[in-house]
Design a protein around this motif. Structure first.
Motif, PDB file in Angstrom:
ATOM      1  N   UNK A 194      30.229  99.912  28.203  1.00  0.00           N
ATOM      2  CA  UNK A 194      31.107  98.760  28.420  1.00  0.00           C
ATOM      3  C   UNK A 194      31.950  98.447  27.183  1.00  0.00           C
ATOM      4  N   UNK A 195      31.553  99.005  26.060  1.00  0.00           N
ATOM      5  CA  UNK A 195      32.321  98.795  24.837  1.00  0.00           C
ATOM      6  C   UNK A 195      33.570  99.676  24.831  1.00  0.00           C
ATOM      7  N   UNK A 196      34.530  99.392  23.950  1.00  0.00           N
ATOM      8  CA  UNK A 196      35.713 100.265  23.856  1.00  0.00           C
ATOM      9  C   UNK A 196      35.306 101.702  23.537  1.00  0.00           C
ATOM     10  N   UNK A 197      36.032 102.636  24.113  1.00  0.00           N
ATOM     11  CA  UNK A 197      35.739 104.055  23.905  1.00  0.00           C
ATOM     12  C   UNK A 197      36.283 104.522  22.559  1.00  0.00           C
ATOM     13  N   UNK A 198      35.411 105.158  21.766  1.00  0.00           N
ATOM     14  CA  UNK A 198      35.831 105.845  20.543  1.00  0.00           C
ATOM     15  C   UNK A 198      35.582 107.336  20.782  1.00  0.00           C
ATOM     16  N   UNK A 199      36.667 108.091  20.868  1.00  0.00           N
ATOM     17  CA  UNK A 199      36.598 109.505  21.242  1.00  0.00           C
ATOM     18  C   UNK A 199      36.889 110.376  20.030  1.00  0.00           C
ATOM     19  N   UNK A 200      35.983 111.318  19.746  1.00  0.00           N
ATOM     20  CA  UNK A 200      36.071 112.156  18.552  1.00  0.00           C
ATOM     21  C   UNK A 200      36.459 113.594  18.914  1.00  0.00           C
ATOM     22  N   UNK A 201      37.478 114.130  18.215  1.00  0.00           N
ATOM     23  CA  UNK A 201      37.932 115.501  18.408  1.00  0.00           C
ATOM     24  C   UNK A 201      37.744 116.272  17.098  1.00  0.00           C
ATOM     25  N   UNK A 231      27.381 105.224  12.634  1.00  0.00           N
ATOM     26  CA  UNK A 231      27.931 103.965  12.137  1.00  0.00           C
ATOM     27  C   UNK A 231      28.592 103.143  13.229  1.00  0.00           C
ATOM     28  N   UNK A 232      29.285 103.805  14.162  1.00  0.00           N
ATOM     29  CA  UNK A 232      30.139 103.071  15.093  1.00  0.00           C
ATOM     30  C   UNK A 232      29.567 102.919  16.504  1.00  0.00           C
ATOM     31  N   UNK A 233      28.444 103.575  16.820  1.00  0.00           N
ATOM     32  CA  UNK A 233      27.960 103.475  18.208  1.00  0.00           C
ATOM     33  C   UNK A 233      27.289 102.132  18.530  1.00  0.00           C
ATOM     34  N   UNK A 234      27.174 101.263  17.539  1.00  0.00           N
ATOM     35  CA  UNK A 234      26.663  99.909  17.818  1.00  0.00           C
ATOM     36  C   UNK A 234      27.749  99.031  18.443  1.00  0.00           C
ATOM     37  N   UNK A 235      28.998  99.317  18.115  1.00  0.00           N
ATOM     38  CA  UNK A 235      30.110  98.483  18.578  1.00  0.00           C
ATOM     39  C   UNK A 235      31.047  99.203  19.541  1.00  0.00           C
ATOM     40  N   UNK A 236      30.884 100.518  19.655  1.00  0.00           N
ATOM     41  CA  UNK A 236      31.789 101.296  20.495  1.00  0.00           C
ATOM     42  C   UNK A 236      31.000 102.244  21.403  1.00  0.00           C
ATOM     43  N   UNK A 237      31.642 102.638  22.473  1.00  0.00           N
ATOM     44  CA  UNK A 237      31.128 103.715  23.320  1.00  0.00           C
ATOM     45  C   UNK A 237      31.607 105.019  22.696  1.00  0.00           C
ATOM     46  N   UNK A 238      30.732 105.636  21.900  1.00  0.00           N
ATOM     47  CA  UNK A 238      31.109 106.814  21.122  1.00  0.00           C
ATOM     48  C   UNK A 238      30.871 108.094  21.919  1.00  0.00           C
ATOM     49  N   UNK A 239      31.894 108.914  21.993  1.00  0.00           N
ATOM     50  CA  UNK A 239      31.797 110.207  22.680  1.00  0.00           C
ATOM     51  C   UNK A 239      32.420 111.273  21.788  1.00  0.00           C
ATOM     52  N   UNK A 240      31.598 112.230  21.374  1.00  0.00           N
ATOM     53  CA  UNK A 240      32.073 113.379  20.602  1.00  0.00           C
ATOM     54  C   UNK A 240      31.992 114.606  21.498  1.00  0.00           C
ATOM     55  N   UNK A 241      33.027 115.411  21.503  1.00  0.00           N
ATOM     56  CA  UNK A 241      33.076 116.523  22.447  1.00  0.00           C
ATOM     57  C   UNK A 241      33.147 117.864  21.727  1.00  0.00           C
ATOM     58  N   UNK A 242      32.653 118.892  22.410  1.00  0.00           N
ATOM     59  CA  UNK A 242      33.027 120.266  22.089  1.00  0.00           C
ATOM     60  C   UNK A 242      34.290 120.545  22.893  1.00  0.00           C
ATOM     61  N   UNK A 243      35.400 120.771  22.228  1.00  0.00           N
ATOM     62  CA  UNK A 243      36.632 121.035  22.951  1.00  0.00           C
ATOM     63  C   UNK A 243      36.530 122.360  23.714  1.00  0.00           C
ATOM     64  N   UNK A 244      37.427 122.561  24.652  1.00  0.00           N
ATOM     65  CA  UNK A 244      37.350 123.774  25.473  1.00  0.00           C
ATOM     66  C   UNK A 244      37.289 125.018  24.589  1.00  0.00           C
ATOM     67  N   UNK A 245      36.409 125.948  24.973  1.00  0.00           N
ATOM     68  CA  UNK A 245      36.260 127.179  24.206  1.00  0.00           C
ATOM     69  C   UNK A 245      35.407 127.062  22.973  1.00  0.00           C
ATOM     70  N   UNK A 246      34.733 125.912  22.793  1.00  0.00           N
ATOM     71  CA  UNK A 246      33.939 125.679  21.581  1.00  0.00           C
ATOM     72  C   UNK A 246      32.511 125.313  21.966  1.00  0.00           C
ATOM     73  N   UNK A 247      31.547 125.840  21.230  1.00  0.00           N
ATOM     74  CA  UNK A 247      30.157 125.449  21.394  1.00  0.00           C
ATOM     75  C   UNK A 247      29.646 125.603  22.807  1.00  0.00           C
TER      76      UNK A 247
END
Length: 354
Positions: free
Chosen positions: A94-101, A117-133
């Motif tokens: 429900x918190x603002x989305x913080x998206x990591x590339x 640090x930021x997942x207490x106040x934000x909806x943190x999502x870190x991704x493996x971009x296409x073709x990675x990991x």
């Protein structure tokens, strides 16, 4: 030379260098100079470690324990158009989305310090971009164009149940971030880029400024078939040890990056980003109107600090924070300082909006 004339010259160069045959001729000296550099690197490895070192590659079948740290979130696979993306999600949706590339040669795990640090106040999502990991990696260079990758980001934001995000990008992820903010401005509340210039500013220097052309030697090397993959794999991905082992980065952290890049075909698919890079750079990005923070380590071995100046003409609402002596992987080398700068910027922007 006055500013209009300079901008005209830049525009002319961009229009000419967008053609691959012209770029090849223009940068031919760099392609030639790359050969002795690569030979030197190989010979240095041979002399230090012997011939077996060149071909040694450890098998990695399971994630290192550090990647499953519950503080970093839950691993998920999300269907985005015709591929599945591996994401690590934490914080209240429900918190603002913080998206990591992330950048090269990394993966989602490069944002571990920021996630905690930021997942207490934000909806943190870190991704493996296409073709990675652990994300899908469709074969073929043309599956790694800018439009496809920014399209992944757009679709992912919607799949996650959000309309906008605070976008964070470094290196390759930062380049995609600039492109995304220009292409989908209504979906980016704030953009924070780390050691990656606006693509049009990079175009200005990589097409004319010799110190940056020299720093970009690896981009020309990565255009070749087969040899770049072999070079990165040498000594069990020793390049990752040399480039990423700085600051608070541990041996286990290095294992996380090696696990990601050593998955089947992932080094090759990741390399396709670079094999499309010159086309991406010489395709005009345009003005980014999104409020943007650029964090820049001035000790970057690959990107000249001059790239962090004169960007306002491409991004009028820009704040630049330079970290003296900080290296290219600034969010991992000096995470506490980077997090402080991020917090200060985000809190200031929120206050101004209220």
């Amino acid at each position: 030379m006055n500013l209009p004339s300079r901008l005209l010259n830049v525009s002319v160069r961009m229009s000419i260098l967008k053609y691959s045959c012209v770029r090849t001729l223009y940068y031919l000296p760099m392609y030639i100079l790359v050969i002795p550099v690569v030979i030197f690197i190989v010979l240095k490895g041979l002399l230090r470690h012997g011939p077996c070192w060149l071909f040694y590659k450890k098998e990695r079948l399971e994630r290192p324990a550090c990647m499953d740290d519950p503080q970093l979130g839950n691993h998920k696979f999300v269907q985005v158009k015709d591929i599945k993306l591996h994401i690590v999600e934490s914080g209240d949706p429900k918190n603002p989305l913080m998206l990591f590339l992330h950048g090269f040669p990394e993966c989602w795990y490069s944002w571990r310090h920021q996630i905690r640090t930021f997942n207490k106040d934000y909806h943190c999502v870190a991704i493996d971009m296409r073709g990675v990991g652990e994300s899908d990696g469709p074969p073929g260079k043309m599956n790694y164009t800018c439009d496809l990758i920014t399209g992944d980001v757009c679709e992912l934001i919607h799949v996650l149940g959000h309309e906008t995000c605070i976008l964070i990008g470094h290196d390759w992820g930062g380049l995609i971030g600039w492109k995304f903010a220009a292409q989908y401005p209504e979906m980016v509340d704030k953009y924070i880029a780390m050691n990656i210039p606006h693509p049009d500013r990079f175009n200005e220097l990589v097409s004319l400024y010799l110190p940056q052309i020299i720093k970009s030697w690896y981009i020309f090397f990565f255009q070749m078939p087969w040899f770049p993959e072999r070079g990165v794999q040498m000594g069990d991905y020793n390049m990752i040890n040399e480039e990423c082992k700085h600051g608070e980065t541990t041996d286990e952290d290095i294992e996380a990056f090696k696990y990601s890049i050593s998955r089947p075909d992932r080094l090759h698919t990741f390399m396709n980003y670079y094999r499309n890079e010159l086309t991406l750079i010489f395709t005009k990005t345009g003005v980014v109107k999104t409020p943007t923070l650029l964090i820049w380590g001035t000790g970057d071995d690959y990107l000249h600090t001059r790239l962090s100046y004169d960007t306002e003409k491409f991004c009028p609402n820009l704040k630049v924070e330079r970290i003296e002596g900080g290296n290219h992987f600034i969010q991992q080398e000096q995470p506490d300082l980077v997090n402080q700068l991020m917090k200060k910027y985000l809190e200031k922007e929120i206050t101004l909006e209220i």
